[in-house]
Design a protein around this motif. Structure first.
Motif, PDB file in Angstrom:
ATOM      1  N   GLY A 178       0.814  -1.211   0.000  1.00  0.00           N
ATOM      2  CA  GLY A 178       0.000   0.000   0.000  1.00  0.00           C
ATOM      3  C   GLY A 178       0.847   1.258   0.000  1.00  0.00           C
ATOM      4  N   LEU A 179       1.929   1.245   0.766  1.00  0.00           N
ATOM      5  CA  LEU A 179       2.819   2.400   0.814  1.00  0.00           C
ATOM      6  C   LEU A 179       3.463   2.632  -0.545  1.00  0.00           C
ATOM      7  CD1 LEU A 179       4.195   4.594   2.542  1.00  0.00           C
ATOM      8  CD2 LEU A 179       5.992   2.940   3.067  1.00  0.00           C
ATOM      9  N   ASN A 180       3.851   1.550  -1.201  1.00  0.00           N
ATOM     10  CA  ASN A 180       4.479   1.673  -2.507  1.00  0.00           C
ATOM     11  C   ASN A 180       3.507   2.234  -3.541  1.00  0.00           C
ATOM     12  OD1 ASN A 180       6.999   1.279  -3.827  1.00  0.00           O
ATOM     13  ND2 ASN A 180       6.108  -0.418  -4.973  1.00  0.00           N
ATOM     14  N   GLN A 181       2.237   1.853  -3.433  1.00  0.00           N
ATOM     15  CA  GLN A 181       1.224   2.420  -4.327  1.00  0.00           C
ATOM     16  C   GLN A 181       1.046   3.913  -4.055  1.00  0.00           C
ATOM     17  OE1 GLN A 181       1.410  -0.537  -6.306  1.00  0.00           O
ATOM     18  NE2 GLN A 181      -0.408   0.589  -6.955  1.00  0.00           N
ATOM     19  N   THR A 182       1.172   4.294  -2.788  1.00  0.00           N
ATOM     20  CA  THR A 182       1.114   5.717  -2.436  1.00  0.00           C
ATOM     21  C   THR A 182       2.286   6.467  -3.051  1.00  0.00           C
ATOM     22  OG1 THR A 182      -0.007   5.232  -0.349  1.00  0.00           O
ATOM     23  CG2 THR A 182       1.097   7.365  -0.518  1.00  0.00           C
ATOM     24  N   PHE A 183       3.460   5.838  -3.024  1.00  0.00           N
ATOM     25  CA  PHE A 183       4.642   6.450  -3.648  1.00  0.00           C
ATOM     26  C   PHE A 183       4.420   6.645  -5.144  1.00  0.00           C
ATOM     27  CE2 PHE A 183       7.612   4.478  -0.239  1.00  0.00           C
ATOM     28  CZ  PHE A 183       7.346   5.541   0.615  1.00  0.00           C
ATOM     29  N   LEU A 184       3.828   5.656  -5.787  1.00  0.00           N
ATOM     30  CA  LEU A 184       3.577   5.757  -7.228  1.00  0.00           C
ATOM     31  C   LEU A 184       2.582   6.874  -7.513  1.00  0.00           C
ATOM     32  CD1 LEU A 184       4.036   4.639 -10.060  1.00  0.00           C
ATOM     33  CD2 LEU A 184       2.186   2.999  -9.648  1.00  0.00           C
ATOM     34  N   GLU A 185       1.521   6.949  -6.701  1.00  0.00           N
ATOM     35  CA  GLU A 185       0.546   8.030  -6.844  1.00  0.00           C
ATOM     36  C   GLU A 185       1.219   9.382  -6.655  1.00  0.00           C
ATOM     37  OE1 GLU A 185      -3.314   9.867  -4.442  1.00  0.00           O
ATOM     38  OE2 GLU A 185      -2.549   7.883  -3.934  1.00  0.00           O
ATOM     39  N   CYS A 186       2.086   9.448  -5.665  1.00  0.00           N
ATOM     40  CA  CYS A 186       2.823  10.677  -5.382  1.00  0.00           C
ATOM     41  C   CYS A 186       3.684  11.077  -6.576  1.00  0.00           C
ATOM     42  CB  CYS A 186       3.684  10.462  -4.137  1.00  0.00           C
ATOM     43  SG  CYS A 186       4.636  11.891  -3.620  1.00  0.00           S
ATOM     44  N   HIS A 187       4.364  10.103  -7.142  1.00  0.00           N
ATOM     45  CA  HIS A 187       5.279  10.352  -8.255  1.00  0.00           C
ATOM     46  C   HIS A 187       4.540  10.888  -9.474  1.00  0.00           C
ATOM     47  CE1 HIS A 187       9.006   9.904 -10.482  1.00  0.00           C
ATOM     48  NE2 HIS A 187       8.366   9.224 -11.427  1.00  0.00           N
ATOM     49  N   LEU A 188       3.308  10.456  -9.667  1.00  0.00           N
ATOM     50  CA  LEU A 188       2.537  10.836 -10.852  1.00  0.00           C
ATOM     51  C   LEU A 188       1.659  12.063 -10.624  1.00  0.00           C
ATOM     52  CD1 LEU A 188       1.408   7.258 -11.988  1.00  0.00           C
ATOM     53  CD2 LEU A 188       3.309   8.629 -12.890  1.00  0.00           C
ATOM     54  N   SER A 189       1.715  12.625  -9.413  1.00  0.00           N
ATOM     55  CA  SER A 189       0.845  13.749  -9.065  1.00  0.00           C
ATOM     56  C   SER A 189       1.523  15.086  -9.318  1.00  0.00           C
ATOM     57  CB  SER A 189       0.429  13.664  -7.592  1.00  0.00           C
ATOM     58  OG  SER A 189      -0.317  12.502  -7.333  1.00  0.00           O
ATOM     59  N   ASP A 190       0.721  16.145  -9.274  1.00  0.00           N
ATOM     60  CA  ASP A 190       1.279  17.491  -9.385  1.00  0.00           C
ATOM     61  C   ASP A 190       2.046  17.834  -8.114  1.00  0.00           C
ATOM     62  OD1 ASP A 190      -0.558  18.910  -7.385  1.00  0.00           O
ATOM     63  OD2 ASP A 190      -2.014  18.073  -8.779  1.00  0.00           O
ATOM     64  N   LEU A 191       2.768  18.916  -8.133  1.00  0.00           N
ATOM     65  CA  LEU A 191       3.663  19.269  -7.037  1.00  0.00           C
ATOM     66  C   LEU A 191       2.928  19.442  -5.715  1.00  0.00           C
ATOM     67  CD1 LEU A 191       6.508  19.981  -6.084  1.00  0.00           C
ATOM     68  CD2 LEU A 191       6.081  22.355  -6.754  1.00  0.00           C
ATOM     69  N   ALA A 192       1.781  20.124  -5.737  1.00  0.00           N
ATOM     70  CA  ALA A 192       1.044  20.364  -4.492  1.00  0.00           C
ATOM     71  C   ALA A 192       0.575  19.054  -3.874  1.00  0.00           C
ATOM     72  CB  ALA A 192      -0.147  21.278  -4.765  1.00  0.00           C
ATOM     73  N   THR A 193       0.045  18.143  -4.696  1.00  0.00           N
ATOM     74  CA  THR A 193      -0.415  16.849  -4.189  1.00  0.00           C
ATOM     75  C   THR A 193       0.751  16.034  -3.673  1.00  0.00           C
ATOM     76  OG1 THR A 193      -2.238  16.857  -5.791  1.00  0.00           O
ATOM     77  CG2 THR A 193      -1.662  14.741  -4.789  1.00  0.00           C
ATOM     78  N   LYS A 194       1.856  16.063  -4.400  1.00  0.00           N
ATOM     79  CA  LYS A 194       3.057  15.328  -3.989  1.00  0.00           C
ATOM     80  C   LYS A 194       3.541  15.810  -2.625  1.00  0.00           C
ATOM     81  CE  LYS A 194       6.070  14.480  -7.118  1.00  0.00           C
ATOM     82  NZ  LYS A 194       7.151  14.576  -8.137  1.00  0.00           N
ATOM     83  N   GLN A 195       3.581  17.109  -2.439  1.00  0.00           N
ATOM     84  CA  GLN A 195       4.034  17.667  -1.160  1.00  0.00           C
ATOM     85  C   GLN A 195       3.086  17.306  -0.027  1.00  0.00           C
ATOM     86  OE1 GLN A 195       4.425  21.850  -2.174  1.00  0.00           O
ATOM     87  NE2 GLN A 195       6.606  21.639  -2.662  1.00  0.00           N
ATOM     88  N   ALA A 196       1.785  17.298  -0.322  1.00  0.00           N
ATOM     89  CA  ALA A 196       0.798  16.950   0.712  1.00  0.00           C
ATOM     90  C   ALA A 196       0.955  15.499   1.142  1.00  0.00           C
ATOM     91  CB  ALA A 196      -0.609  17.205   0.187  1.00  0.00           C
ATOM     92  N   ILE A 197       1.162  14.591   0.170  1.00  0.00           N
ATOM     93  CA  ILE A 197       1.317  13.172   0.487  1.00  0.00           C
ATOM     94  C   ILE A 197       2.569  12.937   1.311  1.00  0.00           C
ATOM     95  CG2 ILE A 197       1.738  10.879  -0.498  1.00  0.00           C
ATOM     96  CD1 ILE A 197       0.003  11.732  -2.888  1.00  0.00           C
ATOM     97  N   LEU A 198       3.683  13.498   0.866  1.00  0.00           N
ATOM     98  CA  LEU A 198       4.952  13.297   1.571  1.00  0.00           C
ATOM     99  C   LEU A 198       4.933  13.950   2.948  1.00  0.00           C
ATOM    100  CD1 LEU A 198       7.543  13.740  -1.338  1.00  0.00           C
ATOM    101  CD2 LEU A 198       6.766  11.627  -0.255  1.00  0.00           C
ATOM    102  N   SER A 199       4.262  15.097   3.037  1.00  0.00           N
ATOM    103  CA  SER A 199       4.167  15.779   4.328  1.00  0.00           C
ATOM    104  C   SER A 199       3.399  14.934   5.327  1.00  0.00           C
ATOM    105  CB  SER A 199       3.487  17.136   4.150  1.00  0.00           C
ATOM    106  OG  SER A 199       3.287  17.777   5.397  1.00  0.00           O
ATOM    107  N   ASN A 200       2.328  14.299   4.873  1.00  0.00           N
ATOM    108  CA  ASN A 200       1.537  13.437   5.751  1.00  0.00           C
ATOM    109  C   ASN A 200       2.356  12.250   6.226  1.00  0.00           C
ATOM    110  OD1 ASN A 200      -0.863  12.778   7.098  1.00  0.00           O
ATOM    111  ND2 ASN A 200      -1.521  11.426   5.455  1.00  0.00           N
ATOM    112  N   LEU A 201       3.125  11.643   5.334  1.00  0.00           N
ATOM    113  CA  LEU A 201       3.967  10.504   5.693  1.00  0.00           C
ATOM    114  C   LEU A 201       5.082  10.917   6.654  1.00  0.00           C
ATOM    115  CD1 LEU A 201       4.305   8.778   2.211  1.00  0.00           C
ATOM    116  CD2 LEU A 201       3.114   7.854   4.199  1.00  0.00           C
ATOM    117  N   ALA A 202       5.551  12.132   6.507  1.00  0.00           N
ATOM    118  CA  ALA A 202       6.656  12.603   7.346  1.00  0.00           C
ATOM    119  C   ALA A 202       6.190  13.104   8.701  1.00  0.00           C
ATOM    120  CB  ALA A 202       7.420  13.715   6.626  1.00  0.00           C
TER     121      ALA A 202
END
Length: 301
Positions: free
Chosen positions: A196-220
């Motif tokens: 599931g985490l790896n799928q989140t990484f893939l979603e993050c990688h394919l997302s725009d910058l704002a979405t990517k930052q939101a996903i990584l911020s939540n994980l961090a």
């Protein structure tokens, strides 16, 4: 939802309880004030009370006191007439200790802490709430020591956990027990499988910058990140290892806790992940790196 948002939501929920209790009393009082005899009594009682305080002589004070007592008795008769008790005119708060303010002498009340934990449980979506240290039936002495050490880490808020061992030895149970323990301690927890985490990484990688930052911020930002079955996830080039390293490194830098289980041996982990990730997973200075022993609890073999 971030921890600060959870606390704000809990405070809002407690505040709504207080408002509801006060509103209920206000509505009842408004209904009484719609009665002419109650309104007249209330006004007269207010005037008599002021006269009692402002009296200049003992005689005036005695007369005012008698007037107040008479009007109070009349008010009790009016309450009985309208089938209202004195208790009904007082707000009944859910928490009698803080009157649903959430705080006692500036410190969080137990009711606020309980509401935060309730929201955390709902937010964290941990799969088995019954998997706890108290419910454990682990009898292997080595494994029991690992359980005790893991519980200490949950309570101390310092250190990470890497649990190794074959399938069926209770790694997922212990990981879940740690997650549930941390929630009960008021920590925010994210529980996920490595897949599931790896799928989140893939979603993050394919997302725009704002979405990517939101996903990584939540994980961090989450207090405790629990990853089950590391090593079972597919590998995406320029995604899997890169994002896993970024998240682990950020969490170590900020002192956030990460708990991981894997069926892989240390040698297999070293071969499956680059040196940067491996070194962060097995750093015994800040991690509990423990192998669970015994037979498969599912098959008994």
């Amino acid at each position: 939802m971030k921890k600060q948002q959870l606390v704000a939501q809990a405070q809002s929920n407690i505040g709504r309880r207080r408002t509801a209790a006060l509103d209920k009393c206000d509505k009842l009082l408004d209904s009484l004030r719609a009665k002419p005899d109650w309104t007249a009594n209330e006004h007269a009682l207010r005037v008599a009370t002021v006269q009692q305080v402002m009296s200049n002589t003992d005689e005036e004070r005695a007369a005012a006191t008698n007037r107040v007592q008479t009007l109070q008795m009349q008010q009790k008769r009016l309450l009985a007439k309208y089938k209202v008790t004195e208790s009904m005119l007082k707000p009944h708060f859910t928490c009698g200790k803080c009157q649903d303010t959430g705080y006692i002498d500036g410190q969080p009340c137990s009711c606020l802490q309980a509401e935060i934990r309730r929201l955390l449980v709902a937010e964290c979506d941990i799969p088995h709430h019954e998997y706890t240290f108290d419910n454990s039936t682990e009898q292997d002495k080595h494994n029991a020591k690992v359980y005790a050490h893991a519980e200490q880490i949950c309570e101390s808020s310092e250190g990470n956990i890497l649990l190794l061992g074959n399938v069926g030895l209770g790694k997922t149970y212990l990981l879940t027990a740690c997650a549930n323990k941390c929630v009960m301690l008021g920590k925010s927890v994210m529980y996920t499988t490595a897949y599931g985490l790896n799928q989140t990484f893939l979603e993050c990688h394919l997302s725009d910058l704002a979405t990517k930052q939101a996903i990584l911020s939540n994980l961090a930002d989450v207090d405790v990140l629990c990853i089950d079955d590391l090593g079972t996830e597919p590998t995406y080039r320029n995604v899997s290892a890169e994002y896993l390293f970024s998240v682990l490194n950020e969490r170590i830098t900020t002192g956030k806790q990460t708990f991981i289980t894997t069926n892989l041996s240390l040698a297999q982990l070293r071969d499956s992940y680059d040196e940067r990730i491996f070194s962060r997973l097995v750093d015994r200075k800040s991690n509990l790196v423990a192998q669970l022993n015994g037979a498969d609890k599912r098959t008994g073999i």
